[in-house]
Structures are given as C-alpha cells and as structure tokens.
Design an enzyme around this catalytic site. Sequence first.
Site, PDB file in Angstrom:
ATOM      1  N   ARG A  15      15.630  21.068 -23.704  1.00  0.00           N
ATOM      2  CA  ARG A  15      16.568  20.567 -24.697  1.00  0.00           C
ATOM      3  C   ARG A  15      15.877  20.471 -26.063  1.00  0.00           C
ATOM      4  O   ARG A  15      14.659  20.510 -26.158  1.00  0.00           O
ATOM      5  CB  ARG A  15      17.110  19.192 -24.274  1.00  0.00           C
ATOM      6  N   LYS A  75      13.459  13.672 -25.289  1.00  0.00           N
ATOM      7  CA  LYS A  75      12.744  12.825 -24.332  1.00  0.00           C
ATOM      8  C   LYS A  75      11.732  11.931 -25.026  1.00  0.00           C
ATOM      9  O   LYS A  75      11.355  12.162 -26.172  1.00  0.00           O
ATOM     10  CB  LYS A  75      12.052  13.683 -23.271  1.00  0.00           C
ATOM     11  N   TYR A  94      15.422   9.321 -26.784  1.00  0.00           N
ATOM     12  CA  TYR A  94      15.399   8.486 -25.583  1.00  0.00           C
ATOM     13  C   TYR A  94      13.990   7.925 -25.414  1.00  0.00           C
ATOM     14  O   TYR A  94      12.994   8.638 -25.623  1.00  0.00           O
ATOM     15  CB  TYR A  94      15.759   9.298 -24.334  1.00  0.00           C
ATOM     16  N   HIS A  96      13.353   4.789 -22.803  1.00  0.00           N
ATOM     17  CA  HIS A  96      13.225   4.237 -21.448  1.00  0.00           C
ATOM     18  C   HIS A  96      11.897   3.491 -21.302  1.00  0.00           C
ATOM     19  O   HIS A  96      11.059   3.816 -20.456  1.00  0.00           O
ATOM     20  CB  HIS A  96      13.354   5.347 -20.400  1.00  0.00           C
ATOM     21  N   GLU A 118      19.289   5.256 -25.598  1.00  0.00           N
ATOM     22  CA  GLU A 118      19.882   4.643 -24.404  1.00  0.00           C
ATOM     23  C   GLU A 118      20.305   3.194 -24.584  1.00  0.00           C
ATOM     24  O   GLU A 118      20.988   2.636 -23.715  1.00  0.00           O
ATOM     25  CB  GLU A 118      18.941   4.764 -23.197  1.00  0.00           C
ATOM     26  N   LEU A 240      22.584   0.812 -13.512  1.00  0.00           N
ATOM     27  CA  LEU A 240      21.975   0.718 -14.831  1.00  0.00           C
ATOM     28  C   LEU A 240      22.080  -0.708 -15.347  1.00  0.00           C
ATOM     29  O   LEU A 240      23.149  -1.322 -15.307  1.00  0.00           O
ATOM     30  CB  LEU A 240      22.681   1.655 -15.826  1.00  0.00           C
ATOM     31  N   VAL A 267      19.211   8.770  -9.768  1.00  0.00           N
ATOM     32  CA  VAL A 267      19.471   9.065 -11.171  1.00  0.00           C
ATOM     33  C   VAL A 267      18.920   7.946 -12.066  1.00  0.00           C
ATOM     34  O   VAL A 267      18.667   8.163 -13.250  1.00  0.00           O
ATOM     35  CB  VAL A 267      20.982   9.279 -11.411  1.00  0.00           C
ATOM     36  N   ALA A 268      18.698   6.770 -11.483  1.00  0.00           N
ATOM     37  CA  ALA A 268      18.167   5.633 -12.236  1.00  0.00           C
ATOM     38  C   ALA A 268      16.657   5.700 -12.432  1.00  0.00           C
ATOM     39  O   ALA A 268      16.065   4.753 -12.945  1.00  0.00           O
ATOM     40  CB  ALA A 268      18.540   4.330 -11.526  1.00  0.00           C
ATOM     41  N   ASP A 270      14.769   7.107 -14.539  1.00  0.00           N
ATOM     42  CA  ASP A 270      14.297   6.906 -15.910  1.00  0.00           C
ATOM     43  C   ASP A 270      14.019   5.433 -16.198  1.00  0.00           C
ATOM     44  O   ASP A 270      13.203   5.111 -17.070  1.00  0.00           O
ATOM     45  CB  ASP A 270      15.325   7.420 -16.923  1.00  0.00           C
ATOM     46  N   VAL A 298      14.009  13.456 -10.156  1.00  0.00           N
ATOM     47  CA  VAL A 298      13.640  14.132 -11.397  1.00  0.00           C
ATOM     48  C   VAL A 298      14.017  13.250 -12.585  1.00  0.00           C
ATOM     49  O   VAL A 298      15.168  12.827 -12.723  1.00  0.00           O
ATOM     50  CB  VAL A 298      14.322  15.507 -11.500  1.00  0.00           C
TER      51      VAL A 298
END
Length: 356
Positions: A15, A75, A94, A96, A118, A240, A267-268, A270, A298
């Site tokens: 990205r 990222k 982002y 995190h 986020e 989340l 998916v959590a 991060d 991932v």
Amino acid sequence: MLIGVPKEIKNHEYRVGLTPASVRELVHHGHEVIVQTNAGGAIALTDADYQAAGARIVDTPEEIFARAEMVVKVKEPQPHECRMLREGQLLFTYLHLAPDPEQAKLLKESGCVAVAYETVTDARGGLPLLAPMSEVAGRMSIQAGAKALEKSAGGRGVLLGGVPGVPSGKVVILGGGVVGTNAAKMAMGLEAEVVVLDKSVNRLKELDLLFGGRMQTIYSTRDSVEDYVCQADLVIGAVLVPGASAPKLVDRAMLAKMQKGAVVVDVAIDQGGCFETSKPTTHAEPTYIVDDVVHYCVANMPGGVARTSTFALNNATLPFALALADKGWRQALADDAHLLDGLNVAHGEITHPAVA
C-alpha cells in the site's frame, strides 16, 4: 506544507500513503508533495502518475524524512523509520501503539507529533479511518480462513459452503462491528453456517434486522464463547477496544478443546490479538499451528489486496490530511475534536489515554 510519502517497508506491504489523485488535491490546495521513487509501483501507481499529479519524485526515504513537514504512511513506522523522525515533525499513519511499546518508546524519543488513523473518531462514535481497512480485513478473513481449512494447509479439510448432502462449515465471529459484519457477509455468501457473538444487545438486534434468519446472533459470555468456539470450523477474532489492547477472549485451555484442524483468524492482531495463543505473522508465513488449531495472524491483512486497500484508505484519510496540511496540526486538532482523538504522541509524551 511540504508533505512526504515514503515507500512502505513492512513485510509484503504494498500500500501507499497517498494516491496520485490525493496528491493532486493537496497540490491544488497549495502544498508540495514529495514521493519516494516506486512507492506505488507494486500496485500500478507509477512515478509518472505522481509527477503528472504534481508530486516530485525523490530517491531515498532519508530525503523524505529529512525534508517533509508531514509524513503520510500506511503502516506503523519501523524502527529505522522512527529514528529518522524529528522534533515537531507530523506523522499521519496507522500506529497501533498499545501492543508495541518499542514503537511508542522510539516515537517519544523522536519528539514527533503522531496522529493515528485508528483512533480518529466521528460524530457517531465510529472510527472512520479504521473502517475501510476493517471492511477489507473482515472480507479477507473468510477467504484466508477458507484456504487455511484445506487439508494441505493443516486444516480440517472442510469446504465452508458444503455441497448437497454434506453440511456447511461452521463460522463463529467474535465481535459484530465493522470487521465482524463484513466477515459475516462473506461467510454467508459462501453459504456457511454463521454465528456472531457480541456484548452489545443493540448491535445484535441491528445484525438480526439486517440479516434475519441467514445467521445466528448470540450474546457474548465466557460460556457462550466456549460453546460456539469449540464447535466451529473457523473462528474470526473481530473485537476492538479503540486504541487499547484487544481482550483475550479465547485462552489456551479453551483452544485445546477446539476441533483438530479448526482455524482461527485473528483480525485483532494489530492490537495484540484476542486469542491467548496469537502472535503476529506475515504474508510470507501467514500461519502456524498450536494444539492442532491453525492460526492466521497476519498483522497487515489488507496489504494482501494493496490496490483496493490503498484507494479505500485514501477515500477516508484525504479530508483529514487536507485539514492537517491547510491549517497545521495545532489548529486542525483545535478545530476538530474527532481529529484530536487521533493524537497519540506529541513532543515526547503519549497523549491518548487508551495507549498510556
């Protein structure tokens, strides 16, 4: 303002922080944009595209970080990038930070001002800059989980949609927010049997009205999580807590009761993950096995569909990037309490309460 866009360096991250269309908007507002060469090349956004939009191409990330007043990324900055940030420089990306104390430490030491996608909010209490990537990750979670369920990948050998005369796979989704809703849409599209668990009765009512009898909604307690997780072929972790570490909903003891070859997609991850056994993985090596359960964790899932993700992200971030560039970060944050919620680090201090 001079805005810089470096090429992402995280594993299999293709990205890019700004598209040529976003660059053109910023230039139209009187700003200068420098883009590292080949920053978007992997997703067919060429240096020539950026030049046509008004950007100047530079060769190295060092030049980006040395010159730019605002750095726009996707990222979280990697350690090498953190060390290139400087006092007062604005970082928009982002972050995190909650599960990443090393990054928090380096950002504090840099003296930069870091606004995290986020934790920016909206008038309805949503997270508008996280939402597009949550949509992507939710949809990807089902296709990733379906692949991991194949026997050659270590899974149970279950086809989520089944076939006539054979039951569909059971998909359990922990969390009924943006990720969970999009995961449910994809799973139902594959004709899987879908259950969503959430602690918000109102959200469960909304999902029931939206999808009716096509899926089952269950109030989340430790008992209900254990009951449904242990029956599942595929479990999606979609919880989340904005800015904070994700709660551990499935511990090691619960995992050991799951079916052999079942799959969890966290998916959590991060924000630290919602399975006790979760640890971040990459697109190069996306899965590992604990207690005969396949884990897909991932940490940059949307990077796997980088072109779609880049355009979806820019649709959401561009108005905020324009505000930061047009007004400067102090005035932009003073004018917009929702953008102020995105401030995570400023001049050596952690500023977001969920991170601190």
